[in-house]
Scaffold this motif. Sequence first.
Motif, PDB file in Angstrom:
ATOM      1  N   PRO A   1      44.559  35.070  22.954  1.00 10.68           N
ATOM      2  CA  PRO A   1      45.441  35.404  24.083  1.00 10.68           C
ATOM      3  C   PRO A   1      44.852  36.557  24.890  1.00 10.68           C
ATOM      4  O   PRO A   1      44.540  37.612  24.335  1.00 10.68           O
ATOM      5  CB  PRO A   1      46.752  35.795  23.400  1.00 10.68           C
ATOM      6  N   LEU A   2      44.705  36.339  26.191  1.00 10.75           N
ATOM      7  CA  LEU A   2      44.064  37.329  27.050  1.00 10.75           C
ATOM      8  C   LEU A   2      45.041  38.096  27.929  1.00 10.75           C
ATOM      9  O   LEU A   2      44.836  39.268  28.216  1.00 10.75           O
ATOM     10  CB  LEU A   2      43.012  36.645  27.938  1.00 10.75           C
ATOM     11  N   CYS A   3      46.105  37.427  28.373  1.00 14.19           N
ATOM     12  CA  CYS A   3      47.054  38.078  29.274  1.00 14.19           C
ATOM     13  C   CYS A   3      48.391  37.356  29.196  1.00 14.19           C
ATOM     14  O   CYS A   3      48.440  36.128  29.037  1.00 14.19           O
ATOM     15  CB  CYS A   3      46.520  38.068  30.706  1.00 14.19           C
ATOM     16  N   LEU A   4      49.488  38.122  29.309  1.00 18.69           N
ATOM     17  CA  LEU A   4      50.847  37.583  29.293  1.00 18.69           C
ATOM     18  C   LEU A   4      51.601  38.129  30.489  1.00 18.69           C
ATOM     19  O   LEU A   4      51.385  39.269  30.911  1.00 18.69           O
ATOM     20  CB  LEU A   4      51.570  37.961  27.995  1.00 18.69           C
ATOM     21  N   PHE A   5      52.520  37.285  31.038  1.00 11.85           N
ATOM     22  CA  PHE A   5      53.293  37.734  32.198  1.00 11.85           C
ATOM     23  C   PHE A   5      54.577  36.913  32.271  1.00 11.85           C
ATOM     24  O   PHE A   5      54.558  35.699  32.037  1.00 11.85           O
ATOM     25  CB  PHE A   5      52.484  37.558  33.492  1.00 11.85           C
ATOM     26  N   PRO A   6      55.717  37.553  32.604  1.00 13.29           N
ATOM     27  CA  PRO A   6      56.977  36.794  32.729  1.00 13.29           C
ATOM     28  C   PRO A   6      56.972  35.937  33.988  1.00 13.29           C
ATOM     29  O   PRO A   6      56.368  36.280  35.007  1.00 13.29           O
ATOM     30  CB  PRO A   6      58.033  37.899  32.806  1.00 13.29           C
ATOM     31  N   PHE A   7      57.679  34.790  33.901  1.00 13.93           N
ATOM     32  CA  PHE A   7      57.703  33.864  35.032  1.00 13.93           C
ATOM     33  C   PHE A   7      58.963  33.003  34.978  1.00 13.93           C
ATOM     34  O   PHE A   7      59.082  32.105  34.157  1.00 13.93           O
ATOM     35  CB  PHE A   7      56.456  32.971  35.007  1.00 13.93           C
ATOM     36  N   GLU A   8      59.949  33.345  35.833  1.00 13.37           N
ATOM     37  CA  GLU A   8      61.153  32.543  36.014  1.00 13.37           C
ATOM     38  C   GLU A   8      61.841  32.216  34.687  1.00 13.37           C
ATOM     39  O   GLU A   8      62.157  31.062  34.391  1.00 13.37           O
ATOM     40  CB  GLU A   8      60.830  31.259  36.782  1.00 13.37           C
ATOM     41  N   GLY A   9      62.058  33.230  33.855  1.00  8.94           N
ATOM     42  CA  GLY A   9      62.726  33.026  32.582  1.00  8.94           C
ATOM     43  C   GLY A   9      61.863  32.406  31.512  1.00  8.94           C
ATOM     44  O   GLY A   9      62.362  32.034  30.439  1.00  8.94           O
ATOM     45  N   ARG A  10      60.564  32.310  31.772  1.00  5.46           N
ATOM     46  CA  ARG A  10      59.613  31.772  30.802  1.00  5.46           C
ATOM     47  C   ARG A  10      58.434  32.735  30.702  1.00  5.46           C
ATOM     48  O   ARG A  10      58.466  33.819  31.259  1.00  5.46           O
ATOM     49  CB  ARG A  10      59.153  30.368  31.229  1.00  5.46           C
ATOM     50  N   LEU A  11      57.408  32.308  29.984  1.00  2.98           N
ATOM     51  CA  LEU A  11      56.260  33.178  29.740  1.00  2.98           C
ATOM     52  C   LEU A  11      54.989  32.493  30.194  1.00  2.98           C
ATOM     53  O   LEU A  11      54.692  31.364  29.779  1.00  2.98           O
ATOM     54  CB  LEU A  11      56.160  33.523  28.250  1.00  2.98           C
ATOM     55  N   LEU A  12      54.229  33.174  31.044  1.00  2.47           N
ATOM     56  CA  LEU A  12      52.885  32.738  31.409  1.00  2.47           C
ATOM     57  C   LEU A  12      51.910  33.340  30.412  1.00  2.47           C
ATOM     58  O   LEU A  12      51.959  34.536  30.142  1.00  2.47           O
ATOM     59  CB  LEU A  12      52.527  33.203  32.823  1.00  2.47           C
TER      60      LEU A  12
END
Length: 272
Positions: free
Chosen positions: A181-192
């Motif tokens: 895993p390189l990067c995480l970001f929130p997106f519209e109630g989900r996870l990118l």
Amino acid sequence: MPLSYTPRRFVPLPPAVLPSAGHGAGDPIMLAVLEADHNAYNEETKREIRAALKKIKLTRAADDELDDVKDENENEEEDLPEAQVGTFKAGEGKWGSCVRIINPSNLSAVFKLDLDIDEAALCLTVCYFSQLANQPCLVVGTVYNMTLYPRHAPKATIKTYMYDERYHLQLIHSTPLDDVPLCLFPFEGRLLASVGKALRIYELGKRKLLRRDCEYKNIPEGIMWIHVKGEKISGARPADIRRTSGSLSTYSSTAAATTSSSCSPTTRRRGG
């Protein structure tokens, strides 16, 4: 403030409960800091090594030197700080890592979570999942026994934590991954999630994060930076971050919302 390992990334933590009018509005925002070092032992292993070294007794043949040996052993009982004497080198694929919650107003540690032996935290974000709309979750991407050149980890996970008013982390579940895993970001109630050379979307499940159908694959070097603005998902590769002007890929969130089998990116130049 002193840390156990090298700080890698941090995110501000919103309060576990939204403050009401006149209550909790002036409370400081905490920071979640990822610490990790390669070629290092974790704190528990280092304590075990120090305890084993203290049990080693020096022997000398001459009886008149026994008193001197005792004095030296007594002086060695006190551990010297690692900043002065250094620390133990563990070898390739060995890691020491932790997640520390810090109060930036007084630089004090509110909570510290030591990770498993040879587990390293690489990325983190705060996400409000649709299933827990009013409860923020701290999501951390970790690897086990990862080598740097080449970058490979036999085991990788995304760990989802909840926390209370005292900012004590509680693990909800751990989701296994097939790459780093390189990067995480929130997106519209989900996870990118940028995992290896793919960009994925996850939803919160009961036992683990659920991987959606939408995925963009074969990204050169993987995405190390993600930002969302409106319906656009922007990502940058390591080469783009190093250069002052590079390419920045933008992904359509419409495809992600409809869970199609592929997401079509467009590329625009930075600095031009």
